[in-house]
Design an enzyme around this catalytic site. Sequence first.
Site, PDB file in Angstrom:
ATOM      1  N   HIS A 193       0.881  -1.170   0.000  1.00 53.09           N
ATOM      2  CA  HIS A 193       0.000   0.000   0.000  1.00 53.09           C
ATOM      3  C   HIS A 193       0.918   1.219   0.000  1.00 53.09           C
ATOM      4  CE1 HIS A 193      -2.244  -2.997   2.392  1.00 53.09           C
ATOM      5  NE2 HIS A 193      -3.353  -2.449   1.966  1.00 53.09           N
ATOM      6  N   ASP A 224       2.264   1.963   3.433  1.00 53.90           N
ATOM      7  CA  ASP A 224       3.197   1.024   4.076  1.00 53.90           C
ATOM      8  C   ASP A 224       4.620   1.546   3.993  1.00 53.90           C
ATOM      9  OD1 ASP A 224       1.008  -0.652   4.031  1.00 53.90           O
ATOM     10  OD2 ASP A 224       1.747  -1.893   2.382  1.00 53.90           O
ATOM     11  N   GLU A 241      -9.114 -13.571  -1.243  1.00 54.68           N
ATOM     12  CA  GLU A 241      -8.319 -13.859  -0.052  1.00 54.68           C
ATOM     13  C   GLU A 241      -8.991 -14.958   0.765  1.00 54.68           C
ATOM     14  OE1 GLU A 241      -6.626 -10.553   2.118  1.00 54.68           O
ATOM     15  OE2 GLU A 241      -7.132 -11.540   3.998  1.00 54.68           O
ATOM     16  N   ASP A 249     -10.571 -11.263  10.756  1.00 55.07           N
ATOM     17  CA  ASP A 249      -9.525 -11.513   9.768  1.00 55.07           C
ATOM     18  C   ASP A 249      -8.196 -11.676  10.492  1.00 55.07           C
ATOM     19  OD1 ASP A 249      -8.560 -11.722   7.206  1.00 55.07           O
ATOM     20  OD2 ASP A 249      -8.607  -9.584   6.750  1.00 55.07           O
TER      21      ASP A 249
HETATM   22  C1  XLS Z   1      -7.574  -6.510   4.388  1.00 57.37           C
HETATM   23  C2  XLS Z   1      -7.144  -6.722   3.021  1.00 57.37           C
HETATM   24  C3  XLS Z   1      -5.946  -5.879   2.586  1.00 57.37           C
HETATM   25  C4  XLS Z   1      -5.838  -5.891   1.095  1.00 57.37           C
HETATM   26  C5  XLS Z   1      -5.029  -4.779   0.540  1.00 57.37           C
HETATM   27  O1  XLS Z   1      -8.254  -7.317   4.982  1.00 57.37           O
HETATM   28  O2  XLS Z   1      -6.882  -8.077   2.833  1.00 57.37           O
HETATM   29  O3  XLS Z   1      -4.782  -6.331   3.189  1.00 57.37           O
HETATM   30  O4  XLS Z   1      -5.310  -7.102   0.625  1.00 57.37           O
HETATM   31  O5  XLS Z   1      -5.508  -3.553   0.929  1.00 57.37           O
HETATM   32 NI    NI Z   2      -5.900  -8.989   1.182  1.00 54.18          NI
HETATM   33 NI    NI Z   3      -7.600  -9.396   4.503  1.00 54.58          NI
END
Ligand code: XLS
Ligand code: NI
Ligand code: NI
EC number: 5.3.1.5
Length: 461
Positions: A112, A115, A279, A318
């Site tokens: 990002h 980051d 994801e 998460d």
């Molecule tokens: C958050 C997301 C983030 C994205 C990128 O839960 O997974 O990490 O992958 O912004």
């Molecule tokens: Ni992600």
């Molecule tokens: Ni995530």
Amino acid sequence: MSELFDFPKVEFLGGAKGVNFLDAKGYNFYNPEEVFTINGKTKSMKDWMKFSVAYWHTMDQRMVDPFGEGTAERPWDVDGVDDVTSMEQALKKVDYMFEFMDKLGVEYFAFHDRDLAPEGKTLAETNSNLDKVVDKIEQKMQETGKKLLWNTSSLFTNKRFLAGGATTPFADVFAYAAAQIKHSLEIAKRLNSESYVFWGGREGYESLLNTDTKRELDHIAKFFKLAKLYANEIGYTGQFLLEPKPKEPTAHQYDTDVQTTIAFLKTYDLEKDFKLNLEGNHAYLAGHTYEHEARFAREAGLLGSLDANMGDKQTGWDIDEFPNDIYEATLVMYEFIKNGGLPTGGLNFDSKVRRASFKAEDLFYAHMAGMDVYAAGFRVAMKMIEDNFLENIYKERYASFDTGIGADFENDKATFADFEAYILNKTNEEIFATVESGHLEAIKATLNNYIYSVLGSTFNK
Ligand code: XLS
Ligand code: NI
Ligand code: NI
């Protein structure tokens, strides 16, 4: 330069050093140069898998939780602290990042904007901080040949985004978000990023009582169109990706899961410009499996990239655990292979080490473990596909649609009246006699047998 991390270069050992991962410090299943053929294309394992290190976790994650301070020990810390306000520290971390990738044998990374460098008092100052780090990254990429899998913009960390970035009710905040993405797209172009990700961190809502949902969705769709317009203007041709996730951080995230996100893309005529970044942990939160999300994205022609992580089946948030589930990795890799790999995507470790795994060496073990389980899943799925294991099951199960009334229907030759005439000629007993067992227990046992046999023979080679 002397070595920054006290860890050896990780190589493929294929089980040669025994089963103890902590001692062996090598890959058992990830053999970067071994070649595999998918749909007539032959490439090395590393070029198929395209593993990627996530900057925000590996370099920035301190393993803070709501009940306690960060535990991470990192070699770039000064007096045990990662000074996130310091440009010197931000630049130093780039060296560690590149050595880390080199030692692991990973070619890709993802980040990002926020980051990389501290924010300044204005966007101009923030951009200038960011550009200094991007300069260094660009130089390192040229020296090492490492590549950017994707970059993205954080429209969720800064407090201005508390009610969203592209779905905020506040026009100045919206303008800031647009200006921020503009700069991120310029970075994508400059660093030749294969994809550009939009994860809607705060694009969702808490309550309908103060939210004009229609207006917010219209706004974000227009925002995406403007982003594409600008990418075209500057000649950035990377793949745009949306990353579905439900209920975190807002109670109702707009991109809840793959099917919801597809509906959004179709509603706003955006599907030609976007694919999806999936994801594992997000799939769990949506009440699906990771392979479910991969299947639905693939079948829609929208499987773009994968954030390789897992959740905990008992936890409702998460946790971004590094993947270690061979069953899941196999089924996700099945979809990956059926997709012909991920031409503009890869396997990005949007994963963090557990809070108790606080040593820098745990960063290595975690990535190695994740790479190995996905490489193992890839091997098993390749064999399953070679044998047409699932394809034969699907084919047989739907065979009654290949002939007779089933085929007539599929070929648009049967009406409801035809079905009625056909079925009125049969007894209930005759109809049930055409129904077959699903054999799910035997199928699952066969899948396990694939895992045992393929991995056993690779490990003991
Ligand atoms: C958050 C997301 C983030 C994205 C990128 O839960 O997974 O990490 O992958 O912004
Ligand atoms: Ni992600
Ligand atoms: Ni995530």
